[in-house]
Design an enzyme around this catalytic site. Structure first.
Site, PDB file in Angstrom:
ATOM      1  N   HIS A  66      -1.357  -8.605  -5.757  1.00 57.96           N
ATOM      2  CA  HIS A  66      -1.661  -7.737  -6.889  1.00 57.96           C
ATOM      3  C   HIS A  66      -0.395  -7.360  -7.645  1.00 57.96           C
ATOM      4  CE1 HIS A  66      -0.541  -4.907  -3.706  1.00 57.96           C
ATOM      5  NE2 HIS A  66      -0.337  -3.979  -4.625  1.00 57.96           N
ATOM      6  N   ASP A  78       0.922  -3.880  -9.722  1.00 60.51           N
ATOM      7  CA  ASP A  78       0.553  -2.463  -9.671  1.00 60.51           C
ATOM      8  C   ASP A  78      -0.117  -1.975 -10.957  1.00 60.51           C
ATOM      9  OD1 ASP A  78       1.526  -2.023  -7.080  1.00 60.51           O
ATOM     10  OD2 ASP A  78       3.564  -1.737  -7.826  1.00 60.51           O
ATOM     11  N   HIS A  89       2.797  -8.914  -5.582  1.00 59.94           N
ATOM     12  CA  HIS A  89       3.264  -8.682  -4.224  1.00 59.94           C
ATOM     13  C   HIS A  89       2.106  -8.493  -3.257  1.00 59.94           C
ATOM     14  CE1 HIS A  89       2.902  -4.694  -6.084  1.00 59.94           C
ATOM     15  NE2 HIS A  89       2.749  -4.193  -4.863  1.00 59.94           N
ATOM     16  N   ARG A 123       7.554   5.591  -3.221  1.00 60.98           N
ATOM     17  CA  ARG A 123       7.663   4.712  -4.393  1.00 60.98           C
ATOM     18  C   ARG A 123       7.686   5.526  -5.667  1.00 60.98           C
ATOM     19  NH1 ARG A 123       2.677   0.969  -5.831  1.00 60.98           N
ATOM     20  NH2 ARG A 123       2.412   2.300  -7.668  1.00 60.98           N
TER      21      ARG A 123
END
Length: 317
Positions: A114, A116, A268, A283
């Site tokens: 995917h 983000d 990723h 993150r």
């Protein structure tokens, strides 16, 4: 050898920029960066070197970065405004920091390819993830080069997807909201805030002009205006492009290591092979812009295609 080594620096205070060194980690994606201390305030020249390296290598890896939350945020803000994720857990007192912990009671679920937040109208430019605590073995992240994935498509497939639009949705998060007891009214508010944006199937990168596959198994629902069977068949072909190891780099995390990836040019996959052990990360995510497809935009020069064998035969089929 890498863009990090060759990037020109013109500003007067260049000492920190001059110390930055990059080491290529795979044929077209991934560079390990050394000579940089993310706990310090970096010069504009150093940020310029890092930004160019990100454009060239799609994901950068930094090791031994024992930084504070404030320093993590400061580094992210040097590349743009940071987003607040509406569904993921936030670090208390820091709404722009995602605090994700997987353990015996919360197994990792991000093990699908995917990019983000493509369910946003303006998906992210990039994500900066730091490992705080990880398992002794496992918990790696793989990154796949979506430029190479697009370039590796047969022309007959490119002709069918170039210029097409796809619908994206936060379906997985919606299911999570329901499991946690969210009401129909609450979910309707999220639906109104993130109303299934349509993005190009093939995206033109705004800074490099290169074309990249921009549909992903995590959030893409359909190719707009296409027969459902044809849409599903084409999406499966495009998703499969991420799975070729030749297009990938694999990162083995250590405490205080950081990965900074460009969501516009790579996807990723977070390997979920460490249950019931703990994996704890934070993150920050940089807001991007509205994706577009422009066949006339002149791309930066791409490296010579190093891929042969089955991949080459598929490309030429």
């Amino acid at each position: 050898m890498t863009a990090l080594d060759a990037h020109p620096v013109s500003e007067a205070d260049t000492s920190d920029a001059d110390r930055i060194v990059g080491r290529q980690k795979s044929a077209t994606i991934g560079a390990a960066v050394s000579g940089v201390d993310l706990s310090s305030t970096l010069s504009d020249a150093a940020i310029g070197v890092i930004r160019q390296a990100l454009l060239d290598w799609k994901v950068l890896f930094f090791c031994d970065q024992d930084i504070t939350t404030e320093q993590h945020l400061e580094f992210g803000r040097r590349f743009g405004e940071l987003e607040v994720h509406p569904f993921a857990p936030q670090k208390p007192g820091f709404p722009e920091v995602l605090a994700i912990t997987h353990n015996e009671d919360s197994a990792g679920y991000e093990n699908l390819w995917h990019s983000d937040v493509t369910w946003r109208a303006d998906p992210s430019l990039g994500s900066i993830l730091r490992l705080l605590e990880g398992p002794a073995v496992g918990g790696d992240t793989l990154f796949s080069d979506m430029y190479a994935a697009y370039d590796g498509l047969p022309q007959r497939i490119k002709d069918r997807v170039d210029g097409r639009m796809a619908r994206h949705d936060f379906a997985g998060f919606r299911r999570g909201l329901r499991r946690r007891g969210a009401s129909d009214e609450e979910i309707a508010e999220f639906d109104a805030s993130y109303p299934n944006p349509e993005h190009p199937v093939i995206r033109t990168h705004p800074e490099t002009g290169r074309k990249a596959i921009y549909v992903n198994a995590g959030f893409t629902q359909e190719i707009v205006g296409m027969d459902p069977d044809e849409s599903n068949d084409l999406l499966e072909i495009l998703y499969r492009q991420a799975s070729y190891p030749e297009y990938q780099v694999r990162f083995q995390w250590e405490t205080n290591s950081i990965a900074f990836w460009d969501n516009r040019s790579c996807q990723h996959y977070a390997v979920s092979d460490y249950w019931p052990n703990v994996r704890r990360v934070e993150r920050v995510t940089i807001i991007g812009d509205v994706p577009y497809y422009d066949p006339s935009q002149e791309p930066t020069e791409a490296p010579e295609d190093p891929f042969r064998g089955v991949i080459k035969r598929w490309t030429q089929s």
